[in-house]
Motif scaffolding. Structure first.
Motif, PDB file in Angstrom:
ATOM      1  N   PRO A 187       0.249  -8.113   7.435  1.00  0.00           N
ATOM      2  CA  PRO A 187       0.413  -7.152   6.344  1.00  0.00           C
ATOM      3  C   PRO A 187       1.498  -6.104   6.597  1.00  0.00           C
ATOM      4  CG  PRO A 187      -1.597  -6.708   7.577  1.00  0.00           C
ATOM      5  CD  PRO A 187      -1.091  -8.043   8.048  1.00  0.00           C
ATOM      6  N   SER A 188       1.866  -5.870   7.869  1.00  0.00           N
ATOM      7  CA  SER A 188       2.880  -4.861   8.183  1.00  0.00           C
ATOM      8  C   SER A 188       4.278  -5.455   8.316  1.00  0.00           C
ATOM      9  CB  SER A 188       2.519  -4.128   9.482  1.00  0.00           C
ATOM     10  OG  SER A 188       1.293  -3.450   9.364  1.00  0.00           O
ATOM     11  N   LEU A 189       4.432  -6.749   8.076  1.00  0.00           N
ATOM     12  CA  LEU A 189       5.708  -7.406   8.331  1.00  0.00           C
ATOM     13  C   LEU A 189       6.850  -6.791   7.529  1.00  0.00           C
ATOM     14  CD1 LEU A 189       7.255  -9.656   9.746  1.00  0.00           C
ATOM     15  CD2 LEU A 189       6.578 -11.206   7.913  1.00  0.00           C
ATOM     16  N   THR A 190       6.642  -6.566   6.248  1.00  0.00           N
ATOM     17  CA  THR A 190       7.706  -5.992   5.428  1.00  0.00           C
ATOM     18  C   THR A 190       8.073  -4.591   5.908  1.00  0.00           C
ATOM     19  OG1 THR A 190       7.022  -7.296   3.507  1.00  0.00           O
ATOM     20  CG2 THR A 190       8.369  -5.352   3.076  1.00  0.00           C
ATOM     21  N   ALA A 191       7.078  -3.791   6.280  1.00  0.00           N
ATOM     22  CA  ALA A 191       7.355  -2.453   6.799  1.00  0.00           C
ATOM     23  C   ALA A 191       8.151  -2.512   8.101  1.00  0.00           C
ATOM     24  CB  ALA A 191       6.041  -1.696   7.015  1.00  0.00           C
ATOM     25  N   VAL A 192       7.855  -3.489   8.951  1.00  0.00           N
ATOM     26  CA  VAL A 192       8.606  -3.659  10.200  1.00  0.00           C
ATOM     27  C   VAL A 192      10.062  -3.997   9.892  1.00  0.00           C
ATOM     28  CG1 VAL A 192       8.864  -5.187  12.201  1.00  0.00           C
ATOM     29  CG2 VAL A 192       6.611  -4.296  11.591  1.00  0.00           C
ATOM     30  N   LEU A 193      10.295  -4.878   8.943  1.00  0.00           N
ATOM     31  CA  LEU A 193      11.655  -5.295   8.582  1.00  0.00           C
ATOM     32  C   LEU A 193      12.449  -4.153   7.931  1.00  0.00           C
ATOM     33  CD1 LEU A 193      10.785  -8.789   7.101  1.00  0.00           C
ATOM     34  CD2 LEU A 193      12.205  -8.390   9.122  1.00  0.00           C
ATOM     35  N   ILE A 200      15.287 -11.370  15.229  1.00  0.00           N
ATOM     36  CA  ILE A 200      14.294 -11.117  16.267  1.00  0.00           C
ATOM     37  C   ILE A 200      12.885 -11.329  15.708  1.00  0.00           C
ATOM     38  CG2 ILE A 200      13.293  -9.315  17.736  1.00  0.00           C
ATOM     39  CD1 ILE A 200      16.124  -8.176  18.038  1.00  0.00           C
ATOM     40  N   VAL A 201      12.664 -10.867  14.469  1.00  0.00           N
ATOM     41  CA  VAL A 201      11.364 -11.078  13.826  1.00  0.00           C
ATOM     42  C   VAL A 201      11.065 -12.565  13.683  1.00  0.00           C
ATOM     43  CG1 VAL A 201      10.107 -10.815  11.653  1.00  0.00           C
ATOM     44  CG2 VAL A 201      11.327  -8.859  12.624  1.00  0.00           C
ATOM     45  N   GLU A 202      12.057 -13.317  13.207  1.00  0.00           N
ATOM     46  CA  GLU A 202      11.863 -14.763  13.060  1.00  0.00           C
ATOM     47  C   GLU A 202      11.548 -15.426  14.395  1.00  0.00           C
ATOM     48  OE1 GLU A 202      14.878 -16.909  10.906  1.00  0.00           O
ATOM     49  OE2 GLU A 202      15.272 -15.178   9.620  1.00  0.00           O
ATOM     50  N   VAL A 257       1.000 -17.970   7.038  1.00  0.00           N
ATOM     51  CA  VAL A 257       1.216 -16.543   7.270  1.00  0.00           C
ATOM     52  C   VAL A 257       0.750 -15.784   6.035  1.00  0.00           C
ATOM     53  CG1 VAL A 257       2.867 -14.734   7.844  1.00  0.00           C
ATOM     54  CG2 VAL A 257       3.181 -17.036   8.763  1.00  0.00           C
ATOM     55  N   HIS A 258      -0.130 -14.809   6.258  1.00  0.00           N
ATOM     56  CA  HIS A 258      -0.728 -14.045   5.158  1.00  0.00           C
ATOM     57  C   HIS A 258      -0.232 -12.607   5.159  1.00  0.00           C
ATOM     58  CE1 HIS A 258      -3.573 -12.075   2.527  1.00  0.00           C
ATOM     59  NE2 HIS A 258      -3.947 -11.293   3.526  1.00  0.00           N
ATOM     60  N   SER A 259       0.118 -12.122   3.980  1.00  0.00           N
ATOM     61  CA  SER A 259       0.403 -10.700   3.789  1.00  0.00           C
ATOM     62  C   SER A 259      -0.102 -10.290   2.422  1.00  0.00           C
ATOM     63  CB  SER A 259       1.901 -10.403   3.880  1.00  0.00           C
ATOM     64  OG  SER A 259       2.137  -9.036   3.577  1.00  0.00           O
ATOM     65  N   CYS A 260      -0.939  -9.239   2.402  1.00  0.00           N
ATOM     66  CA  CYS A 260      -1.425  -8.729   1.122  1.00  0.00           C
ATOM     67  C   CYS A 260      -0.595  -7.531   0.679  1.00  0.00           C
ATOM     68  CB  CYS A 260      -2.901  -8.345   1.238  1.00  0.00           C
ATOM     69  SG  CYS A 260      -3.260  -7.255   2.626  1.00  0.00           S
ATOM     70  N   ALA A 261       0.586  -7.326   1.291  1.00  0.00           N
ATOM     71  CA  ALA A 261       1.488  -6.239   0.921  1.00  0.00           C
ATOM     72  C   ALA A 261       2.503  -6.734  -0.114  1.00  0.00           C
ATOM     73  CB  ALA A 261       2.212  -5.713   2.160  1.00  0.00           C
ATOM     74  N   PRO A 262       3.137  -5.818  -0.843  1.00  0.00           N
ATOM     75  CA  PRO A 262       4.198  -6.238  -1.765  1.00  0.00           C
ATOM     76  C   PRO A 262       5.411  -6.766  -1.004  1.00  0.00           C
ATOM     77  CG  PRO A 262       3.410  -4.005  -2.260  1.00  0.00           C
ATOM     78  CD  PRO A 262       2.857  -4.380  -0.921  1.00  0.00           C
TER      79      PRO A 262
END
Length: 335
Positions: free
Chosen positions: A170-176, A196-198, A215-220
């Motif tokens: 869920p924090s992936l977009t915020a990390v990017l 690096i993320v990939e 891979v699950h993300s419930c974020a926009p």
């Protein structure tokens, strides 16, 4: 589509967390509802160590975490928090083994992905692991090894199952985007380079060599294209958060054989629409993308929008059963 059909990913499943603290009851509910595609439930109401971060921290190899007032922090040795996390996971696996005797279909297990884990776990100085590239590499390697051991244990207990690994990010977009706040709250950590993320995600996906990873993300703003490049077999998201900006990436994902895990059922108590109404958004998306209707049921697994830990037990059971009915509606009437 061949990878999805090979592993028999079912038309409906849940995403992980369930209400309450009774592992046997949760597994009984899940296996009774999703005969084709059950999952190992998470029960965060039990307390620290049963939550998403704590449970995954307990799987790490040669890295240990303890609970501080600010959250989970890495330490030098395993303490009571690590032991508690491992004990609860053991109880969950005992229940799973009990209720999956003879199961030979897909079976999903969930863990926190490396980047959400790096954003949530603290170093000894109180800052997120995310702040230290070397610590991120160490954490990724520890998680990958821990997952290999965890998946081997699940295979031992449910030998006929075809395992599906779900990484919760869920924090992936915020990390990017450099949106993860520092310990002070006044600044944010620098965005992590996409390559690096990939690479980190690929390393963890490699723990399940030969099996599908979702891979699950419930974020926009789920990074669909990035996740496809990592080799993920499926991408899980909250359908209500999609915008038309996502259309091109989703269309390319479907045409490339990536399975969509569409979150269509609300996660908190309330009235549920009829099954046909729950999948209206999926059909609308399909028409907007210009995809063939016959691909729909073969390309989509229906789920709740996110975990159900905040729901009542009665609603959680209804929501899971509703996913099954909605998937049946989608298969019967794809257009």
């Amino acid at each position: 589509m061949s990878e999805n059909s090979e592993f028999g990913l079912g038309p409906a499943t849940g995403l992980g967390s369930m209400p309450g603290g009774d592992a046997r009851e949760a597994v009984r509910t899940v296996t009774g509802t999703f005969e084709d595609f059950p999952f190992l439930p998470e029960l965060p109401a039990r307390g620290p160590g049963a939550d998403m971060i704590g449970r995954t921290a307990g799987m790490l190899v040669e890295m240990y975490a303890r609970v501080e007032p600010s959250g989970w922090r890495l330490g030098d040795r395993p303490g009571r928090d690590t032991r508690r996390a491992r004990s609860w996971l053991g109880e969950d696996l005992d229940a799973l083994e009990e209720f999956t005797q003879g199961h030979e279909g897909a079976l999903k297990v969930q863990t926190t992905g490396p980047w959400t884990l790096a954003a949530a776990l603290e170093l000894r100085n109180g800052e997120a692991v995310l702040s230290d590239p070397g610590a991120c590499r160490d954490l990724t390697a520890s998680l990958a090894e821990g997952l290999r051991l965890h998946l081997a244990e699940v295979r031992r207990r449910v030998p006929g199952a075809r395992l599906v690994l779900q990484l919760d990010e869920p924090s992936l977009t915020a990390v990017l985007r450099g949106q993860v706040r520092t310990a002070s709250g006044y600044r944010t950590h620098r965005a992590v380079d996409r390559q690096i993320v990939e690479a980190g995600l690929r390393d963890v996906l490699g723990a399940h060599s030969g099996g599908p990873v979702v891979v699950h993300s419930c974020a926009p703003d789920v990074p669909f294209a990035l996740l496809r490049r990592t080799g993920a077999a499926g991408i899980s998201f909250d359908l209500s958060l999609l915008t038309e900006r996502d259309d091109e990436a989703i269309g390319e994902a479907v045409e490339g054989g990536t399975r969509l895990f569409a979150g269509v059922v609300p996660t908190t108590d309330g009235p549920l629409s009829d099954p046909a109404g729950s999948v209206m958004g999926v059909r609308t998306l399909w028409r907007r993308l210009g995809l063939r209707p016959e691909l729909l049921a073969r390309s989509v697994t229906l789920t709740p929008a996110c975990g159900l830990a905040g729901a009542s037990p009665a609603y959680a059971r209804q929501a899971l059963a509703h996913c099954v009915r909605a998937a049946r509606s989608l298969a019967d009437n794809p257009e």
